[in-house]
Design an enzyme around this catalytic site. Structure first.
Site, PDB file in Angstrom:
ATOM      1  N   ARG A  61       8.788   9.216  16.554  1.00  0.00           N
ATOM      2  CA  ARG A  61       8.064   8.289  16.318  1.00  0.00           C
ATOM      3  C   ARG A  61       8.265   7.054  17.027  1.00  0.00           C
ATOM      4  O   ARG A  61       9.384   6.614  17.394  1.00  0.00           O
ATOM      5  CB  ARG A  61       8.140   7.857  14.714  1.00  0.00           C
ATOM      6  CG  ARG A  61       8.092   9.107  14.092  1.00  0.00           C
ATOM      7  CD  ARG A  61       8.092   8.861  12.334  1.00  0.00           C
ATOM      8  NE  ARG A  61       7.076   7.981  11.947  1.00  0.00           N
ATOM      9  CZ  ARG A  61       7.129   7.524  10.402  1.00  0.00           C
ATOM     10  NH1 ARG A  61       7.900   7.913   9.783  1.00  0.00           N
ATOM     11  NH2 ARG A  61       6.212   6.794  10.351  1.00  0.00           N
ATOM     12  N   ARG A  85      -0.829  13.778  10.681  1.00  0.00           N
ATOM     13  CA  ARG A  85      -1.533  14.084   9.435  1.00  0.00           C
ATOM     14  C   ARG A  85      -2.799  14.522   9.478  1.00  0.00           C
ATOM     15  O   ARG A  85      -3.409  15.400   8.788  1.00  0.00           O
ATOM     16  CB  ARG A  85      -1.161  12.877   8.355  1.00  0.00           C
ATOM     17  CG  ARG A  85      -0.115  12.530   7.962  1.00  0.00           C
ATOM     18  CD  ARG A  85      -0.049  11.289   7.162  1.00  0.00           C
ATOM     19  NE  ARG A  85       1.254  11.286   6.425  1.00  0.00           N
ATOM     20  CZ  ARG A  85       1.813  10.290   5.860  1.00  0.00           C
ATOM     21  NH1 ARG A  85       1.061   9.113   5.703  1.00  0.00           N
ATOM     22  NH2 ARG A  85       2.908  10.152   5.124  1.00  0.00           N
ATOM     23  N   ASP A 131      -2.923   5.450   4.358  1.00  0.00           N
ATOM     24  CA  ASP A 131      -1.867   6.343   3.466  1.00  0.00           C
ATOM     25  C   ASP A 131      -2.699   6.912   2.381  1.00  0.00           C
ATOM     26  O   ASP A 131      -2.387   8.022   1.736  1.00  0.00           O
ATOM     27  CB  ASP A 131      -1.017   5.514   2.768  1.00  0.00           C
ATOM     28  CG  ASP A 131       0.211   5.293   3.514  1.00  0.00           C
ATOM     29  OD1 ASP A 131       0.481   6.172   4.725  1.00  0.00           O
ATOM     30  OD2 ASP A 131       0.998   4.516   3.288  1.00  0.00           O
ATOM     31  N   LYS A 185       7.006   1.576  -3.220  1.00  0.00           N
ATOM     32  CA  LYS A 185       8.128   1.750  -2.399  1.00  0.00           C
ATOM     33  C   LYS A 185       7.949   0.682  -1.095  1.00  0.00           C
ATOM     34  O   LYS A 185       8.878  -0.009  -0.742  1.00  0.00           O
ATOM     35  CB  LYS A 185       7.982   3.120  -1.583  1.00  0.00           C
ATOM     36  CG  LYS A 185       8.853   3.259  -0.407  1.00  0.00           C
ATOM     37  CD  LYS A 185       8.800   4.932   0.018  1.00  0.00           C
ATOM     38  CE  LYS A 185       7.716   5.141   0.626  1.00  0.00           C
ATOM     39  NZ  LYS A 185       7.645   4.946   2.096  1.00  0.00           N
ATOM     40  N   SER A 207       1.858  -1.648  11.754  1.00  0.00           N
ATOM     41  CA  SER A 207       2.016  -2.927  11.055  1.00  0.00           C
ATOM     42  C   SER A 207       3.369  -3.147  10.616  1.00  0.00           C
ATOM     43  O   SER A 207       3.646  -4.212  10.506  1.00  0.00           O
ATOM     44  CB  SER A 207       1.198  -3.036   9.713  1.00  0.00           C
ATOM     45  OG  SER A 207       1.557  -1.998   9.000  1.00  0.00           O
ATOM     46  N   GLN A 208       4.175  -2.181  10.308  1.00  0.00           N
ATOM     47  CA  GLN A 208       5.581  -2.286  10.366  1.00  0.00           C
ATOM     48  C   GLN A 208       6.320  -3.010  11.381  1.00  0.00           C
ATOM     49  O   GLN A 208       7.160  -3.652  11.105  1.00  0.00           O
ATOM     50  CB  GLN A 208       6.097  -0.904  10.052  1.00  0.00           C
ATOM     51  CG  GLN A 208       5.905  -0.150   8.649  1.00  0.00           C
ATOM     52  CD  GLN A 208       6.271   1.296   8.602  1.00  0.00           C
ATOM     53  OE1 GLN A 208       6.909   1.639   9.664  1.00  0.00           O
ATOM     54  NE2 GLN A 208       5.581   1.964   7.880  1.00  0.00           N
ATOM     55  N   GLY A 252      11.072   5.854   8.001  1.00  0.00           N
ATOM     56  CA  GLY A 252      10.579   5.120   9.107  1.00  0.00           C
ATOM     57  C   GLY A 252      10.316   3.767   8.993  1.00  0.00           C
ATOM     58  O   GLY A 252      10.883   3.196   9.915  1.00  0.00           O
TER      59      GLY A 252
END
Length: 390
Positions: A99, A320, A289, A22, A146-147, A70
């Site tokens: 977020r 999480r 992740d 993904k 980092s996105q 996101g």
């Protein structure tokens, strides 16, 4: 839909074709949209996140709702800012509206982007008026996502002044930034990363055909399954041994939990080994992740070690750390697991039936976000999946 999940033998022999990455697919879609020539992508992810992004990029609608994606929200914030004289409303689910996006918006505004908050300062939804973005020297905090950095890097070659991006603070998920840069390089983009500064000059993406490799993040749940079985021979197809995905490190981590991983005939073969050594700490700053499958494995195997580098997990699909803490407590009581609209919660708790017997996993469709075939693949591996009404 809710499922009862169990495994009658705790012994697994199977061959699984893993879904395409993904993370790679989403980056490729932005690169494809920025390239003046035609790029052909083979084996694109069929996950909800990727399909949502693909549809948004070809949509003529002013309002773009990316639901719970996101990554798509962040990438589109940057991409849509470039679409001159076009106006967009970029929105999503209630969780998306919680977020963080402010750091990316601040940086894009400094570059000339015209972005407004519609509801709450610092959060989605956004009103974006596409305009000419300057680029040049900018700073960004590397400790949030980092996105944000990837969203800026992907558009950098299209900016007249290119970009000189100084990353301040601790860089989280650095492997994902490197993935972005390596993919950009595949399409002809030259870049440098010295110390904490990334430089990219104005240049053109060069079209080529690209085949997406399988998803190492999805592979992590099969390593978790291997760790919790009594005996296994699991063959995973589609993974690259020399992968650009940081989550490839999962095979090194799960060696600590008795999982042997060998590449043979383009398959990753997982078996159990008797010898194992447990470290005192595993740092997940580059691979957050992997937290859920690792944390669940530690709980099931009653292993005590410290997982550090987890500070970004509160801003994911759910918090999480809190979600894992709450749901693991149920494993010795009602065994009804809530998933909090988080695909990785469902996929990390389903394997726990190998230790805690039959479990109920709620809202099982959340796996469509990244691994739509997950439950079918579990059936291939001998798990019994029994649907329940909500």
């Amino acid at each position: 839909m809710n499922y009862k999940v169990s495994h009658p033998t705790k012994i697994i022999n199977c061959e699984i074709s893993l879904p395409p990455s993904k993370s790679i697919s989403n980056r490729l879609l932005i690169i494809k949209s920025l390239c003046k020539e035609k790029i052909k992508i083979k084996n694109l992810s069929n996950s909800n996140d990727t399909q949502t992004l693909a549809n948004a990029l070809i949509s003529n609608n002013k309002i773009i709702d990316i639901n719970n994606a996101g990554t798509s929200f962040r990438f589109l914030t940057s991409f849509l800012s470039l679409q001159k004289n076009k106006e967009f409303i970029l929105t999503g689910s209630n969780r998306i509206k919680e977020r963080p996006i402010k750091e990316l918006v601040v940086v894009l505004r400094k570059m000339g982007a015209k972005i407004e908050y519609i509801e709450r300062e610092g959060f989605a939804p956004l009103k974006i008026l596409g305009t000419k973005i300057i680029g040049g020297y900018i700073q960004i905090d590397g400790s949030i996502s980092s996105q944000f950095i990837t969203a800026i890097l992907l558009i950098a070659p299209n900016l007249d002044d290119g970009i000189e991006l100084e990353i301040t603070g601790e860089v989280v998920s650095k492997s994902y930034i490197l993935m972005t840069l390596k993919l950009m390089n595949e399409f002809g983009i030259k870049w440098t990363w010295n110390d904490n500064i990334i430089k990219i000059k104005k240049q053109n993406y060069i079209a080529k055909q690209y085949t997406v490799e399988a998803d190492w993040s999805c592979a992590s749940f099969w390593l978790q399954i291997a760790a919790l079985t009594e005996k296994c021979n699991i063959k995973l197809l589609g993974l690259y041994q020399e992968s650009i995905q940081g989550d490839r490190k999962v095979i090194d981590i799960f060696k600590n939990f008795g999982v042997s991983s060998i590449f043979k005939n383009e398959k990753l073969i997982l078996t159990k080994k008797k010898k194992q050594t447990t470290p005192l700490e595993i740092n997940l700053i580059e691979t957050p992740d992997l937290y859920q499958p690792i944390k669940c494995t530690l709980f099931a195997r009653n292993i005590n070690l410290t997982l550090s580098g987890t500070q970004t997990l509160k801003n994911k699909e759910t918090n999480r750390i809190n979600a894992i803490k709450k749901e693991t407590k149920k494993l010795n009581t009602d065994k009804i697991i809530d998933t909090y609209n988080d695909h990785r919660m469902a996929m990390s708790f389903a394997p726990m039936c190998l230790v805690f017997e039959e479990l109920q996993i709620n809202n099982t469709e959340v796996v469509n976000k990244s691994y739509p075939n997950f439950w079918c693949d579990l059936i291939t591996a001998g798990f019994i999946i029994s649907p329940l009404s909500d």
